[in-house]
Scaffold this active site. Structure first.
Site, PDB file in Angstrom:
ATOM      1  N   LYS A   1     -67.287  41.738  16.435  1.00  0.00           N
ATOM      2  CA  LYS A   1     -66.145  41.183  17.182  1.00  0.00           C
ATOM      3  C   LYS A   1     -66.606  40.251  18.303  1.00  0.00           C
ATOM      4  O   LYS A   1     -66.036  39.189  18.492  1.00  0.00           O
ATOM      5  CB  LYS A   1     -65.278  42.308  17.768  1.00  0.00           C
ATOM      6  CG  LYS A   1     -64.653  43.215  16.725  1.00  0.00           C
ATOM      7  CD  LYS A   1     -63.627  44.157  17.342  1.00  0.00           C
ATOM      8  CE  LYS A   1     -64.182  45.142  18.338  1.00  0.00           C
ATOM      9  NZ  LYS A   1     -65.053  46.195  17.773  1.00  0.00           N
TER      10      LYS A   1
ATOM     11  N   ARG B   1     -56.318  49.676  20.996  1.00  0.00           N
ATOM     12  CA  ARG B   1     -57.069  50.666  20.232  1.00  0.00           C
ATOM     13  C   ARG B   1     -56.239  51.906  19.935  1.00  0.00           C
ATOM     14  O   ARG B   1     -56.737  52.823  19.261  1.00  0.00           O
ATOM     15  CB  ARG B   1     -58.296  51.089  21.020  1.00  0.00           C
ATOM     16  CG  ARG B   1     -59.578  50.340  20.647  1.00  0.00           C
ATOM     17  CD  ARG B   1     -60.632  50.854  21.568  1.00  0.00           C
ATOM     18  NE  ARG B   1     -61.979  50.809  21.191  1.00  0.00           N
ATOM     19  CZ  ARG B   1     -62.850  49.857  21.569  1.00  0.00           C
ATOM     20  NH1 ARG B   1     -62.449  48.785  22.186  1.00  0.00           N
ATOM     21  NH2 ARG B   1     -64.107  49.983  21.281  1.00  0.00           N
TER      22      ARG B   1
ATOM     23  N   ARG C   1     -78.845  46.353  18.292  1.00  0.00           N
ATOM     24  CA  ARG C   1     -78.283  45.755  19.512  1.00  0.00           C
ATOM     25  C   ARG C   1     -78.732  46.543  20.749  1.00  0.00           C
ATOM     26  O   ARG C   1     -79.004  45.970  21.790  1.00  0.00           O
ATOM     27  CB  ARG C   1     -76.746  45.757  19.410  1.00  0.00           C
ATOM     28  CG  ARG C   1     -76.058  45.064  20.572  1.00  0.00           C
ATOM     29  CD  ARG C   1     -74.597  44.829  20.263  1.00  0.00           C
ATOM     30  NE  ARG C   1     -73.769  45.987  20.582  1.00  0.00           N
ATOM     31  CZ  ARG C   1     -72.458  46.055  20.360  1.00  0.00           C
ATOM     32  NH1 ARG C   1     -71.822  45.048  19.800  1.00  0.00           N
ATOM     33  NH2 ARG C   1     -71.776  47.129  20.682  1.00  0.00           N
TER      34      ARG C   1
ATOM     35  N   ARG D   1     -76.899  48.298  26.805  1.00  0.00           N
ATOM     36  CA  ARG D   1     -75.723  49.176  26.753  1.00  0.00           C
ATOM     37  C   ARG D   1     -76.160  50.587  26.388  1.00  0.00           C
ATOM     38  O   ARG D   1     -76.697  50.809  25.295  1.00  0.00           O
ATOM     39  CB  ARG D   1     -74.723  48.661  25.704  1.00  0.00           C
ATOM     40  CG  ARG D   1     -73.930  47.480  26.204  1.00  0.00           C
ATOM     41  CD  ARG D   1     -72.910  47.043  25.179  1.00  0.00           C
ATOM     42  NE  ARG D   1     -72.001  48.106  24.747  1.00  0.00           N
ATOM     43  CZ  ARG D   1     -70.901  47.887  24.057  1.00  0.00           C
ATOM     44  NH1 ARG D   1     -70.571  46.647  23.727  1.00  0.00           N
ATOM     45  NH2 ARG D   1     -70.136  48.882  23.696  1.00  0.00           N
TER      46      ARG D   1
ATOM     47  N   ARG E   1     -68.365  57.012  18.428  1.00  0.00           N
ATOM     48  CA  ARG E   1     -67.505  55.833  18.600  1.00  0.00           C
ATOM     49  C   ARG E   1     -66.875  55.417  17.269  1.00  0.00           C
ATOM     50  O   ARG E   1     -65.704  55.020  17.214  1.00  0.00           O
ATOM     51  CB  ARG E   1     -68.314  54.669  19.188  1.00  0.00           C
ATOM     52  CG  ARG E   1     -68.597  54.866  20.672  1.00  0.00           C
ATOM     53  CD  ARG E   1     -69.769  54.041  21.147  1.00  0.00           C
ATOM     54  NE  ARG E   1     -69.549  52.625  21.066  1.00  0.00           N
ATOM     55  CZ  ARG E   1     -70.541  51.722  20.944  1.00  0.00           C
ATOM     56  NH1 ARG E   1     -71.793  52.114  20.845  1.00  0.00           N
ATOM     57  NH2 ARG E   1     -70.256  50.454  20.913  1.00  0.00           N
TER      58      ARG E   1
HETATM   59  P1  AMP Z   1     -66.321  47.943  23.143  1.00  0.00           P
HETATM   60  O1  AMP Z   1     -67.145  46.999  23.964  1.00  0.00           O
HETATM   61  O2  AMP Z   1     -65.034  47.325  22.689  1.00  0.00           O
HETATM   62  O3  AMP Z   1     -67.107  48.556  21.998  1.00  0.00           O
HETATM   63  O4  AMP Z   1     -65.907  49.153  24.099  1.00  0.00           O
HETATM   64  C1  AMP Z   1     -66.883  50.005  24.685  1.00  0.00           C
HETATM   65  C2  AMP Z   1     -66.199  51.262  25.187  1.00  0.00           C
HETATM   66  O5  AMP Z   1     -65.218  50.920  26.179  1.00  0.00           O
HETATM   67  C3  AMP Z   1     -65.434  52.050  24.142  1.00  0.00           C
HETATM   68  O6  AMP Z   1     -66.271  52.946  23.418  1.00  0.00           O
HETATM   69  C4  AMP Z   1     -64.409  52.789  25.008  1.00  0.00           C
HETATM   70  O7  AMP Z   1     -65.010  53.885  25.684  1.00  0.00           O
HETATM   71  C5  AMP Z   1     -64.066  51.751  26.071  1.00  0.00           C
HETATM   72  N1  AMP Z   1     -62.917  50.881  25.657  1.00  0.00           N
HETATM   73  C6  AMP Z   1     -62.950  49.528  25.393  1.00  0.00           C
HETATM   74  N2  AMP Z   1     -61.739  49.074  25.049  1.00  0.00           N
HETATM   75  C7  AMP Z   1     -60.902  50.146  25.087  1.00  0.00           C
HETATM   76  C8  AMP Z   1     -59.522  50.342  24.803  1.00  0.00           C
HETATM   77  N3  AMP Z   1     -58.732  49.323  24.395  1.00  0.00           N
HETATM   78  N4  AMP Z   1     -59.005  51.595  24.957  1.00  0.00           N
HETATM   79  C9  AMP Z   1     -59.763  52.623  25.384  1.00  0.00           C
HETATM   80  N5  AMP Z   1     -61.085  52.533  25.633  1.00  0.00           N
HETATM   81  C10 AMP Z   1     -61.657  51.306  25.498  1.00  0.00           C
END
Ligand code: AMP
Length: 191
Positions: free
Chosen positions: A14, A89, A128, A134, A146
């Site tokens: 993404k 989400r 990554r 991260r 996740r």
């Molecule tokens: P991402 O960078 O999109 O993979 O997000 C990393 C982490 O941020 C996720 O595993 C969640 O803990 C949190 N997170 C990101 N976006 C959301 C969302 N829309 N709703 C809830 N938690 C989120």
């Protein structure tokens, strides 16, 4: 205004594809993961609360991310459109987003869903993690949590947009350019 959602499990590409899409279509990129990581690096109270949740691979509460998106929409009144990445989400987030966009009379044009096999996702995320800094990318247990969280909670978001015939499945394996071209073909059909 032209609004898109880029959807897919962690590691589905993404972030990479978002960069290319915003450049081509002149959209503002809104990634809740990036917004949360910036709160963490600024050590805000919200960031501190979110970090412990994110480190376990769980979802941050809906009201937190909805509030962040609402502020980001207000902060960009002149945007040509938004590319939502990692949001919504949950079904509650999808409903809240629809309400926010209704006020702007600019509905979601499509939800583009990247499909990648689980083995490939884990391989990509561990790779990554070697360079991203991260913490949630370095531990296979957290990575699997996740992906499970995505299937348990997030897949309902696709069901929500299916009702409005807005879900477009796109194969997320191949070269970056191959995947990008597949996304552009689908977007151009709806632009
Ligand atoms: P991402 O960078 O999109 O993979 O997000 C990393 C982490 O941020 C996720 O595993 C969640 O803990 C949190 N997170 C990101 N976006 C959301 C969302 N829309 N709703 C809830 N938690 C989120």
């Amino acid at each position: 205004m032209f609004n898109l959602i880029l959807f897919g499990p962690p590691g589905s590409g993404k972030g990479t594809q978002s960069e290319k899409l915003i450049a081509k279509y002149g959209l503002k990129h809104l990634s809740t993961g990036d917004l949360l990581r910036s709160e963490i690096s600024c050590q805000t109270p919200l960031g501190k609360e979110a970090k412990s949740i994110m480190d376990k691979g769980q979802l941050v509460p809906d009201e937190v991310v909805i509030g962040m998106i609402s502020s980001a929409l207000d902060a960009n009144p002149d945007a040509r459109g938004f590319l939502f990445d990692g949001f919504p989400r949950t079904a509650a987030q999808a409903e809240a987003l629809d309400k926010l966009l209704e006020l702007k009379e600019a509905p979601i044009a499509a939800m583009l869903a990247l499909e990648v096999s689980e083995d490939e996702l884990i391989k990509r995320l561990l790779k990554r993690g070697e360079t991203s800094g991260r913490s949630d990318d370095t531990n296979e247990v957290v990575i699997r949590a996740r992906i499970t969280e995505y299937h348990n909670k997030t897949a309902v978001v696709a069901d929500y947009y299916k009702k409005f015939d807005k879900v477009v499945m796109v194969k997320g394996e191949g070269t970056i350019d191959e995947i990008f071209n597949r996304l552009c073909t689908e977007i151009d059909k709806r632009a």
